[in-house]
Design a protein around this motif. Structure first.
Motif, PDB file in Angstrom:
ATOM      1  N   ALA A   1       0.833  -1.206   0.000  1.00  0.00           N
ATOM      2  CA  ALA A   1       0.000   0.000   0.000  1.00  0.00           C
ATOM      3  C   ALA A   1       0.866   1.253   0.000  1.00  0.00           C
ATOM      4  CB  ALA A   1      -0.925  -0.009   1.209  1.00  0.00           C
ATOM      5  N   CYS A   2       1.932   1.246   0.792  1.00  0.00           N
ATOM      6  CA  CYS A   2       2.840   2.406   0.823  1.00  0.00           C
ATOM      7  C   CYS A   2       3.417   2.674  -0.562  1.00  0.00           C
ATOM      8  CB  CYS A   2       3.971   2.170   1.818  1.00  0.00           C
ATOM      9  SG  CYS A   2       3.474   2.245   3.547  1.00  0.00           S
ATOM     10  N   ASN A   3       3.865   1.622  -1.221  1.00  0.00           N
ATOM     11  CA  ASN A   3       4.440   1.779  -2.559  1.00  0.00           C
ATOM     12  C   ASN A   3       3.400   2.279  -3.560  1.00  0.00           C
ATOM     13  OD1 ASN A   3       6.990   0.958  -1.752  1.00  0.00           O
ATOM     14  ND2 ASN A   3       6.612  -1.195  -2.224  1.00  0.00           N
ATOM     15  N   LYS A   4       2.189   1.786  -3.442  1.00  0.00           N
ATOM     16  CA  LYS A   4       1.128   2.201  -4.350  1.00  0.00           C
ATOM     17  C   LYS A   4       0.857   3.700  -4.226  1.00  0.00           C
ATOM     18  CE  LYS A   4      -3.153   1.345  -3.231  1.00  0.00           C
ATOM     19  NZ  LYS A   4      -4.415   0.609  -2.969  1.00  0.00           N
ATOM     20  N   TYR A   5       0.764   4.196  -3.003  1.00  0.00           N
ATOM     21  CA  TYR A   5       0.465   5.612  -2.813  1.00  0.00           C
ATOM     22  C   TYR A   5       1.675   6.493  -3.132  1.00  0.00           C
ATOM     23  CZ  TYR A   5      -3.853   4.039  -0.693  1.00  0.00           C
ATOM     24  OH  TYR A   5      -5.086   3.448  -0.478  1.00  0.00           O
ATOM     25  N   THR A   6       2.869   5.979  -2.898  1.00  0.00           N
ATOM     26  CA  THR A   6       4.059   6.731  -3.289  1.00  0.00           C
ATOM     27  C   THR A   6       4.073   6.943  -4.798  1.00  0.00           C
ATOM     28  OG1 THR A   6       5.378   5.933  -1.430  1.00  0.00           O
ATOM     29  CG2 THR A   6       6.584   6.715  -3.346  1.00  0.00           C
TER      30      THR A   6
ATOM     31  N   ASP B   1      18.328   6.564  13.230  1.00  0.00           N
ATOM     32  CA  ASP B   1      18.746   5.161  13.101  1.00  0.00           C
ATOM     33  C   ASP B   1      18.381   4.561  11.746  1.00  0.00           C
ATOM     34  OD1 ASP B   1      19.733   4.329  15.949  1.00  0.00           O
ATOM     35  OD2 ASP B   1      17.925   5.515  16.279  1.00  0.00           O
ATOM     36  N   ARG B   2      17.180   4.879  11.230  1.00  0.00           N
ATOM     37  CA  ARG B   2      16.769   4.332   9.939  1.00  0.00           C
ATOM     38  C   ARG B   2      15.945   5.381   9.200  1.00  0.00           C
ATOM     39  NH1 ARG B   2      14.147  -1.520  10.861  1.00  0.00           N
ATOM     40  NH2 ARG B   2      14.541  -1.692   8.603  1.00  0.00           N
ATOM     41  N   VAL B   3      16.080   5.428   7.875  1.00  0.00           N
ATOM     42  CA  VAL B   3      15.373   6.396   7.048  1.00  0.00           C
ATOM     43  C   VAL B   3      14.616   5.648   5.955  1.00  0.00           C
ATOM     44  CG1 VAL B   3      15.578   8.380   5.503  1.00  0.00           C
ATOM     45  CG2 VAL B   3      17.133   8.159   7.465  1.00  0.00           C
ATOM     46  N   PHE B   4      13.328   6.008   5.794  1.00  0.00           N
ATOM     47  CA  PHE B   4      12.498   5.368   4.775  1.00  0.00           C
ATOM     48  C   PHE B   4      11.923   6.425   3.838  1.00  0.00           C
ATOM     49  CE2 PHE B   4      12.543   2.496   8.349  1.00  0.00           C
ATOM     50  CZ  PHE B   4      12.742   1.263   7.758  1.00  0.00           C
ATOM     51  N   LEU B   5      11.886   6.091   2.556  1.00  0.00           N
ATOM     52  CA  LEU B   5      11.385   7.016   1.542  1.00  0.00           C
ATOM     53  C   LEU B   5       9.903   6.791   1.297  1.00  0.00           C
ATOM     54  CD1 LEU B   5      14.367   6.904  -0.992  1.00  0.00           C
ATOM     55  CD2 LEU B   5      13.817   8.706   0.662  1.00  0.00           C
ATOM     56  N   VAL B   6       9.116   7.367   2.152  1.00  0.00           N
ATOM     57  CA  VAL B   6       7.663   7.318   2.023  1.00  0.00           C
ATOM     58  C   VAL B   6       7.105   8.542   2.735  1.00  0.00           C
ATOM     59  CG1 VAL B   6       7.477   5.854   4.082  1.00  0.00           C
ATOM     60  CG2 VAL B   6       5.581   5.938   2.453  1.00  0.00           C
ATOM     61  N   GLY B   7       6.089   9.143   2.152  1.00  0.00           N
ATOM     62  CA  GLY B   7       5.535  10.354   2.746  1.00  0.00           C
ATOM     63  C   GLY B   7       4.021  10.294   2.825  1.00  0.00           C
ATOM     64  N   GLY B   8       3.420  11.420   3.171  1.00  0.00           N
ATOM     65  CA  GLY B   8       1.972  11.515   3.206  1.00  0.00           C
ATOM     66  C   GLY B   8       1.327  10.714   4.315  1.00  0.00           C
TER      67      GLY B   8
END
Length: 318
Positions: free
Chosen positions: A48-53, A181-188
């Motif tokens: 779902a995260c990838n879909k909205y990204t 500590d960790r970074v993720f490329l997802v927003g909104g």
């Protein structure tokens, strides 16, 4: 440009009502959309995260998590002046918040009763860092440095990807310098939901902090209780009260500092000196010409910026 309002008991209140209405129009529609996103992320996680990204950011990063070597490369690629400024900012933030650290103590009474207070940081906190129309490495420093001082064990940062599939190098560098500590490329809203529930890749957190747009803010409001949040913030606002001692250049800079955030931001000056108001308008025009977010600033000032000219307060009180 900003409108000038002379206080007459009517016009200024009309402007205030406009400010109140700016959030009401789209909130119901946005809330329904955010509810659907939250439900989808809770059920389908990373997919779902990838879909909205892909839908909202028009890009899908190669990996959801930013590798540690990329963070280090971001630090090494920074302009020396910017790197020095960020390091000094982090040191200043650290010096200030070190003095806020609450004390842990224990009192043992003669009758065997033990009283005390134990202060410890949360296990895991999520930080949302905006990255759509502008990048804010300062957000990283101002949130992460105090959290580390408070004893937070792990900090997870989420930020939207840019068109190249990564995000602003200064934001990544700030994350490395501050100790994320960790970074993720997802927003909104999908990023907020991922932090609240956890996905196959993004860990569930105890609290979510950091600024964001309406979708992010509404997601935080809807998920409060499932996860703790820092606050439910509205659009950026600033109100400057100025008299004859005010420097027009400084007043203008303060007003612009909020107008650059978003076209919904409100910058208001209240003064009883018409000449100062004119000087501030001139300064706003001069300073705006050199700013990279000129279009956003001008739109924000036109939408919700105002200079309110009042009567002479001292004469009125006399």
């Amino acid at each position: 440009m900003m409108q000038t309002i002379r206080a007459n008991g009517t016009d200024e209140f009309s402007f205030i009502e406009r400010l109140k209405d700016r959030n009401r129009e789209a909130n119901d529609r946005i809330t329904a959309s955010v509810e659907a996103i939250i439900r989808d992320v809770r059920l389908n996680g990373d997919a779902a995260c990838n879909k909205y990204t892909l839908t909202f950011d028009a890009v899908l990063p190669d990996t959801l998590e930013v590798p540690g070597e990329i963070l280090q490369e971001a630090v090494e690629s920074l302009d020396e002046t910017l790197l020095d400024a960020m390091q000094r900012a982090a040191a200043n933030i650290r010096d200030f918040h070190e003095k806020q650290r609450p004390a842990t103590y224990e009192i043992r009474k003669e009758n065997g009763i033990i009283l005390g207070r134990k202060c410890r940081g949360l296990h895991r906190v999520g930080l949302y860092v905006p990255g759509g129309s502008a990048a804010y490495p300062s957000t990283v420093l101002m949130n992460v440095v105090p959290a580390k001082i408070a004893g937070v064990k792990e900090i997870i940062m989420v930020t939207p990807p840019q068109k190249d599939g990564c995000t602003d190098p200064a934001v990544l560098a700030a994350a490395k310098l501050a100790g994320v500590d960790r970074v993720f490329l997802v927003g909104g809203a999908q990023a907020v939901a991922a932090l609240a529930y956890g996905t196959e890749t993004i860990p569930k957190v105890d609290k979510i902090v950091g600024p964001g747009n309406k979708y992010v803010t509404i997601a935080k409001r809807l998920l409060y209780g499932e996860v703790d949040v820092d606050m439910i913030a509205g659009p950026s606002e600033i109100l400057v009260l100025a008299d004859e001692t005010a420097n027009p250049a400084f007043v203008a800079a303060d007003l612009l500092s909020q107008a650059e955030h978003d076209v919904m931001a409100s910058s208001i000056l209240v003064t009883h000196i018409p000449e100062l108001a004119e000087s501030v308008i001139t300064e706003i025009g001069r300073q705006t010409e050199t700013l990279s977010r000129k279009e956003v600033i001008l739109q924000a000032l036109e939408n919700y910026g105002a200079i309110l000219i009042t009567g002479d307060i001292e004469k009125a009180s006399a």
